[in-house]
Design an enzyme around this catalytic site. Sequence first.
Site, PDB file in Angstrom:
ATOM      1  N   ASP A  64      41.055 162.577  44.473  1.00 29.38           N
ATOM      2  CA  ASP A  64      41.656 162.253  45.879  1.00 29.38           C
ATOM      3  C   ASP A  64      40.414 162.202  47.676  1.00 29.38           C
ATOM      4  O   ASP A  64      40.010 163.058  48.718  1.00 29.38           O
ATOM      5  CB  ASP A  64      41.936 163.748  46.000  1.00 29.38           C
ATOM      6  N   HIS A 268      24.319 136.035  48.988  1.00 32.52           N
ATOM      7  CA  HIS A 268      24.980 137.048  48.999  1.00 32.52           C
ATOM      8  C   HIS A 268      24.519 138.809  48.050  1.00 32.52           C
ATOM      9  O   HIS A 268      24.947 138.895  47.429  1.00 32.52           O
ATOM     10  CB  HIS A 268      26.526 136.872  48.820  1.00 32.52           C
ATOM     11  N   ASP A 285      19.295 140.832  56.302  1.00 32.31           N
ATOM     12  CA  ASP A 285      20.744 140.239  56.118  1.00 32.31           C
ATOM     13  C   ASP A 285      21.511 141.195  57.095  1.00 32.31           C
ATOM     14  O   ASP A 285      21.912 141.389  55.796  1.00 32.31           O
ATOM     15  CB  ASP A 285      21.144 139.244  56.124  1.00 32.31           C
ATOM     16  N   ASP A 296      25.524 140.247  63.682  1.00 32.57           N
ATOM     17  CA  ASP A 296      24.910 139.423  61.827  1.00 32.57           C
ATOM     18  C   ASP A 296      23.612 138.896  62.183  1.00 32.57           C
ATOM     19  O   ASP A 296      23.414 137.698  62.993  1.00 32.57           O
ATOM     20  CB  ASP A 296      26.207 138.379  61.813  1.00 32.57           C
ATOM     21  N   HIS A 375      23.727 126.227  53.252  1.00 33.97           N
ATOM     22  CA  HIS A 375      24.860 126.951  53.109  1.00 33.97           C
ATOM     23  C   HIS A 375      25.034 126.594  54.998  1.00 33.97           C
ATOM     24  O   HIS A 375      24.453 125.377  54.884  1.00 33.97           O
ATOM     25  CB  HIS A 375      24.936 128.762  53.455  1.00 33.97           C
ATOM     26  N   HIS A 379      29.079 130.144  61.982  1.00 35.12           N
ATOM     27  CA  HIS A 379      30.025 130.759  62.277  1.00 35.12           C
ATOM     28  C   HIS A 379      30.514 131.936  63.193  1.00 35.12           C
ATOM     29  O   HIS A 379      30.025 132.062  63.430  1.00 35.12           O
ATOM     30  CB  HIS A 379      30.393 131.693  60.526  1.00 35.12           C
ATOM     31  N   HIS A 386      32.981 137.313  59.966  1.00 38.59           N
ATOM     32  CA  HIS A 386      32.693 135.953  59.532  1.00 38.59           C
ATOM     33  C   HIS A 386      34.266 135.048  59.983  1.00 38.59           C
ATOM     34  O   HIS A 386      35.712 135.656  59.794  1.00 38.59           O
ATOM     35  CB  HIS A 386      33.433 135.180  58.063  1.00 38.59           C
ATOM     36  N   GLU A 412      22.070 129.869  61.855  1.00 41.61           N
ATOM     37  CA  GLU A 412      21.439 130.385  61.363  1.00 41.61           C
ATOM     38  C   GLU A 412      21.274 129.589  59.827  1.00 41.61           C
ATOM     39  O   GLU A 412      21.101 130.167  58.701  1.00 41.61           O
ATOM     40  CB  GLU A 412      21.938 131.972  60.153  1.00 41.61           C
ATOM     41  N   TYR A 416      15.615 127.911  50.968  1.00 42.57           N
ATOM     42  CA  TYR A 416      15.852 127.985  49.681  1.00 42.57           C
ATOM     43  C   TYR A 416      15.084 127.447  48.538  1.00 42.57           C
ATOM     44  O   TYR A 416      15.674 126.245  47.730  1.00 42.57           O
ATOM     45  CB  TYR A 416      17.179 128.485  49.190  1.00 42.57           C
ATOM     46  N   ARG A 434      15.697 132.703  55.324  1.00 39.12           N
ATOM     47  CA  ARG A 434      16.899 132.374  56.232  1.00 39.12           C
ATOM     48  C   ARG A 434      16.324 133.390  57.617  1.00 39.12           C
ATOM     49  O   ARG A 434      16.770 134.441  58.178  1.00 39.12           O
ATOM     50  CB  ARG A 434      18.149 133.147  56.019  1.00 39.12           C
ATOM     51  N   GLU A 436      18.468 133.701  61.169  1.00 37.79           N
ATOM     52  CA  GLU A 436      20.388 134.337  62.337  1.00 37.79           C
ATOM     53  C   GLU A 436      20.563 134.426  63.603  1.00 37.79           C
ATOM     54  O   GLU A 436      19.725 135.848  63.598  1.00 37.79           O
ATOM     55  CB  GLU A 436      21.002 134.678  61.338  1.00 37.79           C
TER      56      GLU A 436
END
Length: 469
Positions: A64, A268, A285, A296, A375, A379, A386, A412, A416, A434, A436
């Site tokens: 609940d 991620h 991040d 972000d 990547h 964005h 995003h 960003e 890697y 990275r 950003e």
Amino acid sequence: MSTIPLNKTPLKASSLNEVPANQATISQLPLSDFGKHRNALVAKMPNNSIALFPAAKELTRSNDTEYAFCQHKNFYYLTGFNEPDALLVLLKNEQGNSESILFSLPKDPLHEIWQGRRIGQVKAVQEYGVDASFSVADITTLLPSYLNNKDQVLFGFSDHDFAAQVFTWLKQVQSSVRQGIKAPQHLIDSDPLVAELRLIKTDNELALIRQANYISGLAHQRAMQQCHVGKFEYHVEADLLHEFARNGARHPAYACIVAGGDNANILHYTANSDTLKNNQLLLIDAGAELAGYAADITRTFPVNGRFTAEQKALYQLVLDAKKLAINAIKPGMCFAKLNELTNAFLTEGLVGLGILQGEVTQLIQDKKIKDYFIHGLGHWLGLDVHDVGDYHINTDREQRRAFEPGMVMTIEPGLYIPLSDSSVAEKWRGIGIRIEDNIAVTATGFENLTVNSPETIADIEALMLTAKA
């Protein structure tokens, strides 16, 4: 390889935490702004049409108890109303006049004792600016009359559950055709219409994202200051969340990525469970959500406060690439052109470091940089991390949409090199970087909204070593 000029003087802690005097700070949008959003959408609706926008539903976490509620973003953009199970109805008649109706949960003293206060129908009209408000129990009775004789109905096609409900209502109306009822014959996807509105931010939306960035910058500073060898990644995550909440941002905009060492090569990564080790980099991040709007930000820094020579070389390359891309942002620019600039710059840089071998022009043509920059460059950013908005992607998967004032985006770049990559010298392996920032397009160029998150090698080392002293 050319480099981008950098600040050689470490920033003082006081300057990192000062909000520019000419920039107002806000913690939420005025409710009147949501009325302006509705008016802008109504202007795009055809005459004699109806638009339907559902609120989100609460999701059960265990027995609940519920997950923290997150409102449907399009519904929130048009109402500012943050309760579940509501429905916004926008009507536009043949003459172009409009009306807004909000169905919401009714006041309920017993429920409010257990679960908290509700706005109710009276305050919905008084405070949220809709023309009328009814209980959700009245939807079944009233909605067929709103659909009657309308030519077109607008709703979000991407919400399959709600789309099924719309078809149920339409069938209900169609079943009464013998009584002179006429159902809409044309369906319009409202998602692209709202997305185009959300893509261009108002001054108040920009102020809110700017404040979310400022709070996020404080959190990244705290993470750098509190980081040390032997901590767990989740300890640093706790520092981030503490600083968000302490400054009024109760929730992160997304699950924090706190990735030490080779974990940074998992884009991620959210386990945040490993121990931080000496001579590792830590990639964070993380961004705060403030009144629904997201920041972000990514920063990468040494766990012990000092970059190694290899870390420093790769970090500077990524930082210079970020600055190159940001400095090129202006109306008329696009992500595709920024990608061309950044990919060429990173390719030349990796050749200079011996990580890529071959002739630079051919390597660029073969897109070999994608072995290490895996990547996209950025964005849209707004109510979603995003965020919505068409990128105008062509057959070559290039994002060719021209930037306009009011657009907000991330930039960003990253590199890697996982531990498993035996094609490079061992000294480079296990490094993931990275960096950003969040950028708003202005009439003459850009505004970097990420102003108090240290990014230069000198600033990061100075902040971390001062904290450890």
